[in-house]
Write a protein that holds these residues in place. Sequence first.
Motif, short mmCIF file in Angstrom:
data_model
loop_
_atom_site.label_atom_id
_atom_site.label_comp_id
_atom_site.label_asym_id
_atom_site.label_seq_id
_atom_site.Cartn_x
_atom_site.Cartn_y
_atom_site.Cartn_z
N LEU A 18 0.86 -1.18 0.00
CA LEU A 18 0.00 0.00 0.00
C LEU A 18 0.89 1.23 0.00
CD1 LEU A 18 -2.78 -0.71 2.69
CD2 LEU A 18 -3.13 -0.50 0.22
N ARG A 19 0.39 2.32 -0.54
CA ARG A 19 1.08 3.60 -0.44
C ARG A 19 0.16 4.61 0.22
NH1 ARG A 19 3.71 7.88 -4.78
NH2 ARG A 19 1.49 8.36 -5.16
N LEU A 20 0.60 5.10 1.36
CA LEU A 20 -0.14 6.13 2.07
C LEU A 20 0.35 7.51 1.64
CD1 LEU A 20 -0.16 4.70 5.70
CD2 LEU A 20 -1.72 4.20 3.81
N SER A 21 -0.58 8.44 1.59
CA SER A 21 -0.25 9.83 1.29
C SER A 21 -0.65 10.71 2.46
CB SER A 21 -0.99 10.30 0.03
OG SER A 21 -0.60 9.55 -1.10
N CYS A 22 0.07 11.81 2.60
CA CYS A 22 -0.20 12.78 3.66
C CYS A 22 -0.12 14.16 3.04
CB CYS A 22 0.81 12.63 4.78
SG CYS A 22 0.79 13.93 6.03
N ALA A 23 -1.26 14.79 2.84
CA ALA A 23 -1.31 16.11 2.20
C ALA A 23 -1.44 17.20 3.26
CB ALA A 23 -2.48 16.16 1.24
N GLY A 24 -0.54 18.16 3.19
CA GLY A 24 -0.55 19.24 4.17
C GLY A 24 -1.03 20.55 3.58
N ARG A 30 7.12 22.69 3.47
CA ARG A 30 8.52 22.38 3.18
C ARG A 30 9.45 22.65 4.34
NH1 ARG A 30 10.17 23.93 -1.44
NH2 ARG A 30 8.11 24.34 -2.33
N SER A 31 8.99 23.37 5.34
CA SER A 31 9.82 23.70 6.50
C SER A 31 9.65 22.72 7.65
CB SER A 31 9.50 25.12 6.99
OG SER A 31 9.83 26.08 6.00
N TYR A 32 8.82 21.74 7.47
CA TYR A 32 8.51 20.81 8.55
C TYR A 32 8.95 19.39 8.19
CZ TYR A 32 5.70 24.19 11.08
OH TYR A 32 5.28 25.28 11.81
N ALA A 33 9.52 18.72 9.16
CA ALA A 33 9.75 17.29 9.03
C ALA A 33 8.41 16.57 9.13
CB ALA A 33 10.68 16.80 10.13
N ILE A 34 8.31 15.45 8.45
CA ILE A 34 7.08 14.66 8.45
C ILE A 34 7.38 13.28 9.03
CG2 ILE A 34 5.28 13.60 7.06
CD1 ILE A 34 5.09 16.62 7.14
N GLY A 35 6.49 12.83 9.88
CA GLY A 35 6.64 11.51 10.46
C GLY A 35 5.38 10.68 10.25
N TRP A 36 5.55 9.39 10.25
CA TRP A 36 4.43 8.45 10.21
C TRP A 36 4.42 7.65 11.51
CZ3 TRP A 36 0.55 8.28 6.77
CH2 TRP A 36 0.74 8.92 5.54
N PHE A 37 3.25 7.56 12.08
CA PHE A 37 3.04 6.83 13.33
C PHE A 37 1.90 5.85 13.11
CE2 PHE A 37 5.48 9.70 16.15
CZ PHE A 37 5.65 10.78 15.29
N ASP A 73 7.19 15.17 -1.50
CA ASP A 73 7.22 16.05 -2.66
C ASP A 73 6.78 17.42 -2.18
OD1 ASP A 73 5.93 15.81 -6.07
OD2 ASP A 73 6.83 17.47 -4.99
N ASN A 74 7.75 18.27 -1.89
CA ASN A 74 7.40 19.58 -1.33
C ASN A 74 6.62 20.45 -2.31
OD1 ASN A 74 8.53 19.06 1.20
ND2 ASN A 74 10.53 19.88 0.63
N ALA A 75 6.79 20.21 -3.60
CA ALA A 75 6.03 20.98 -4.59
C ALA A 75 4.53 20.66 -4.50
CB ALA A 75 6.55 20.69 -5.99
N LYS A 76 4.23 19.45 -4.03
CA LYS A 76 2.83 19.03 -3.88
C LYS A 76 2.36 19.07 -2.44
CE LYS A 76 2.86 16.02 -7.94
NZ LYS A 76 2.64 14.64 -8.46
N ASN A 77 3.23 19.52 -1.53
CA ASN A 77 2.88 19.54 -0.11
C ASN A 77 2.39 18.17 0.37
OD1 ASN A 77 3.57 22.22 -0.01
ND2 ASN A 77 1.49 22.99 0.20
N THR A 78 3.06 17.13 -0.09
CA THR A 78 2.60 15.78 0.20
C THR A 78 3.78 14.89 0.58
OG1 THR A 78 0.75 16.03 -1.33
CG2 THR A 78 1.34 13.79 -0.70
#
Length: 127
Positions: A18-24, A30-37, A73-78
Motif C-alpha cells: 500500500l502507499r499512504l499519502s499525507c497532504a498538508g 517544506r519547512s517541517y519534518a514529516i513523520g508516520w506513526f 514532494d514539497n512541490a505538492k505539499n505531500t
Amino acid sequence: QVQLVESGGGLVQPGGSLRLSCAGSGFRFRSYAIGWFRQAPGKEREGISCISSTDGDTYYADSVKGRFTISRDNAKNTAYLQMNSLKPEDTAVYYCAADSAWLPGIGILDGTEPDYWGQGTQVTVSE
C-alpha cells in the motif's frame, strides 16, 4: 487552518503493498519534518518513520526497516509512505504528523509531541 490529511489505507493481503499519502495545507509544509506513526488496538502509538524538511534525511523503526519507504514532494505539499511486504502485525491506524524540530539519529520520533497531526487512515493486513 492547518490540515494534514492521510489517504491510501485499506485492506490488503499479507505480502501485499500500500502507499499512504499525507497532504498538508495551512502551513509551510517544506519547512517541517514529516513523520508516520501507527496505533494498533490495545497498543501504544509507535513512531515508524520520518523524513527531514529539506535534505531528505530519513529514519525507520526496526519494525518496518527494509519494508517501508518514506518520501516527500514539497512541490505538492505531500509526503508518502510506501509499504511493502505487509504483515498482519502492520494492522493499525496510521497517522502522519509534522514537526518543526529534527533530532540527528531519530528525527521526530523522540517521543515529544509533533506540532500537527492528521486524522489517521486504517490499514488492515489480513487474508
